[in-house]
Enzyme design. Sequence first.
Site, short mmCIF file in Angstrom:
data_model
loop_
_atom_site.label_atom_id
_atom_site.label_comp_id
_atom_site.label_asym_id
_atom_site.label_seq_id
_atom_site.Cartn_x
_atom_site.Cartn_y
_atom_site.Cartn_z
N CYS A 187 0.84 -1.19 0.00
CA CYS A 187 0.00 0.00 0.00
C CYS A 187 0.88 1.25 0.00
O CYS A 187 1.85 1.33 0.75
CB CYS A 187 -0.91 -0.01 1.24
SG CYS A 187 -2.00 1.40 1.28
N CYS B 295 0.49 4.94 6.94
CA CYS B 295 -0.14 4.80 8.26
C CYS B 295 0.82 4.07 9.21
O CYS B 295 1.16 2.90 8.96
CB CYS B 295 -1.45 4.04 8.13
SG CYS B 295 -2.47 4.66 6.75
N CYS C 223 0.46 0.39 10.37
CA CYS C 223 -0.02 -0.65 9.45
C CYS C 223 1.08 -1.50 8.82
O CYS C 223 2.01 -0.99 8.18
CB CYS C 223 -0.84 0.00 8.33
SG CYS C 223 -1.62 -1.26 7.29
N CYS D 156 -19.36 2.49 8.84
CA CYS D 156 -18.62 1.81 9.91
C CYS D 156 -17.36 2.64 10.11
O CYS D 156 -16.50 2.69 9.23
CB CYS D 156 -18.28 0.40 9.46
SG CYS D 156 -17.17 -0.47 10.59
N ARG E 249 -17.84 -2.02 18.05
CA ARG E 249 -17.13 -3.28 17.82
C ARG E 249 -15.82 -3.32 18.60
O ARG E 249 -14.98 -2.43 18.50
CB ARG E 249 -16.85 -3.49 16.33
CG ARG E 249 -16.08 -4.80 16.09
CD ARG E 249 -15.94 -5.17 14.64
NE ARG E 249 -17.21 -5.20 13.97
CZ ARG E 249 -17.49 -4.50 12.88
NH1 ARG E 249 -16.58 -3.74 12.33
NH2 ARG E 249 -18.69 -4.57 12.33
N CYS F 163 -19.72 -5.77 3.68
CA CYS F 163 -18.98 -4.60 4.13
C CYS F 163 -17.67 -4.57 3.35
O CYS F 163 -17.13 -5.64 3.01
CB CYS F 163 -18.70 -4.72 5.63
SG CYS F 163 -17.65 -3.40 6.25
N CYS G 35 -16.73 -8.84 5.68
CA CYS G 35 -16.07 -7.57 5.41
C CYS G 35 -14.81 -7.80 4.57
O CYS G 35 -13.93 -8.57 4.97
CB CYS G 35 -15.71 -6.90 6.73
SG CYS G 35 -14.92 -5.32 6.49
N1 SAM Z 1 -6.58 0.60 3.16
C1 SAM Z 1 -7.87 0.89 3.65
C2 SAM Z 1 -7.88 2.05 4.60
O1 SAM Z 1 -6.91 2.32 5.27
O2 SAM Z 1 -8.94 2.70 4.70
C3 SAM Z 1 -8.57 -0.28 4.27
C4 SAM Z 1 -7.85 -1.27 5.17
S1 SAM Z 1 -7.15 -0.62 6.66
C5 SAM Z 1 -6.09 -1.93 7.12
C6 SAM Z 1 -8.51 -0.57 7.80
C7 SAM Z 1 -8.25 -0.13 9.21
O3 SAM Z 1 -7.61 -1.16 9.94
C8 SAM Z 1 -7.36 1.06 9.46
O4 SAM Z 1 -8.00 2.28 9.25
C9 SAM Z 1 -7.00 0.89 10.92
O5 SAM Z 1 -7.94 1.56 11.74
C10 SAM Z 1 -7.08 -0.61 11.13
N2 SAM Z 1 -5.74 -1.17 11.39
C11 SAM Z 1 -4.76 -1.39 10.48
N3 SAM Z 1 -3.65 -1.86 11.07
C12 SAM Z 1 -3.92 -1.95 12.39
C13 SAM Z 1 -3.15 -2.35 13.52
N4 SAM Z 1 -1.89 -2.74 13.41
N5 SAM Z 1 -3.75 -2.33 14.73
C14 SAM Z 1 -5.03 -1.92 14.85
N6 SAM Z 1 -5.80 -1.52 13.82
C15 SAM Z 1 -5.25 -1.52 12.59
C1 DTB Z 2 -11.22 -2.08 11.59
O1 DTB Z 2 -11.54 -1.07 12.24
N1 DTB Z 2 -10.39 -3.03 12.01
C2 DTB Z 2 -10.20 -4.05 11.03
C3 DTB Z 2 -11.20 -3.62 9.93
N2 DTB Z 2 -11.66 -2.35 10.37
C4 DTB Z 2 -10.82 -3.62 8.52
C5 DTB Z 2 -8.79 -4.23 10.58
C6 DTB Z 2 -7.85 -4.54 11.70
C7 DTB Z 2 -6.53 -4.82 11.09
C8 DTB Z 2 -5.52 -5.24 12.11
C9 DTB Z 2 -4.17 -5.44 11.50
C10 DTB Z 2 -4.10 -6.53 10.47
O2 DTB Z 2 -4.60 -7.66 10.68
O3 DTB Z 2 -3.46 -6.29 9.41
FE1 SF4 Z 3 -2.75 1.29 3.40
FE2 SF4 Z 3 -2.68 0.18 5.79
FE3 SF4 Z 3 -3.03 2.79 5.59
FE4 SF4 Z 3 -5.01 1.11 4.79
S1 SF4 Z 3 -4.25 1.38 6.87
S2 SF4 Z 3 -4.24 2.91 3.72
S3 SF4 Z 3 -3.77 -0.60 4.05
S4 SF4 Z 3 -1.19 1.65 4.98
#
Ligand code: SAM
Ligand code: DTB
Ligand code: SF4
Length: 331
Positions: A62, A66, A69, A197, A269, A137, A106
Amino acid sequence: MLSDLTARLGEIRTDWNLDEVEALFALPFNDLLFHAQRVHRQYFDPNSVQVSTLLSIKTGACPEDCAYCPQSVRFDTAVETERLMEVEDVLEQARLAKAAGATRFCMGAAYRSPKAKQLATIEEMVRGVADLGLETCATLGMLNDEQAKSLKDAGLDYYNHNLDTSERYYEEIITTRTYQDRLDTLQAVRNAAIKVCCGGIIGMGENPTDRAAMLHTLATLTEHPESVPINLLVQVEGTPLYGSDPLDPLDFVRNIAVARLVMPASHVRLSAGRTQMSDETQALCFLAGANSIFYGEKLLTTANPEANRDRRLFDRLGINAEPPPGEAQTA
Ligand code: SAM
Ligand code: DTB
Ligand code: SF4
């Protein structure tokens, strides 16, 4: 005055001020949980929890930064990049999720924003999942009005797009898109009549005011999100937030309780981070008003509790999985 504030708890309000939200956080723990559980019962069956399953339909690489992430191309993590899945493979996973008791499926993709061709394929997935009788979702990054409308036409019920943190702390976490970009996507989703959501992550080094401010922003949107995921940071090696100070579990419970109080009719959630929580902490989260979880051994790229452990926890607590909308509660 505190008594004026507590007397109004249970009303659906979008005119909260930040001081009020901070005053809720400052309540003694027992008072906070008492009010949260009382309000929870005004709107929900206290022994019923909605169950969603998550699938990463496109993983890693990606372009965004973030800091939490593991899927960002900028960090060296163990995540293996995978291109967008085939529609039939996604539907197979959705069938398994349904058989295991999930009512919502989802689909998550590591995009900044989906391209037209990707969106067309994802819309086929949405149609197929909806045909299985599951709620749908998706979380695909930023959307404009046109993209949101076309997902709605494909049958999308919910779109997940998180604020992640307070507006103030946001720039410490993400630099590749703004807080306003996030609010614009949420508005596009609302305009398309897709359910919202939206929540965030705690345990990223934010201060208590940031936690209150994030909930304040959510609770003062024109309409509350129907679903509010509260994630505990899952610390992944290679991400900048790896090694952050761990959060006091009781502070996580407080966050759930305040989310319940400021958005009384929304599903809250208990989202990422459950593998790091004891069953007792999770039980307190349900008492504080959490009524949705992700079920299944994997979130997107990180672990979630094993299905067995969750079944045992539900049994120990006398919790039922919420039936799909339109179906009567069985027990
Ligand atoms: N790329 C898209 C976005 O960022 O909108 C969708 C997927 S993204 C992984 C969805 C959400 O997962 C993020 O906004 C964040 O709140 C959550 N998330 C991602 N990595 C995480 C982590 N290590 N711990 C907790 N929540 C996480
Ligand atoms: C949300 O708030 N939490 C979920 C879902 N929306 C998409 C994602 C959590 C991701 C946790 C890190 C991972 O498994 O990569
Ligand atoms: Fe990309 Fe992860 Fe950020 Fe979603 S949360 S935009 S997957 S870096």
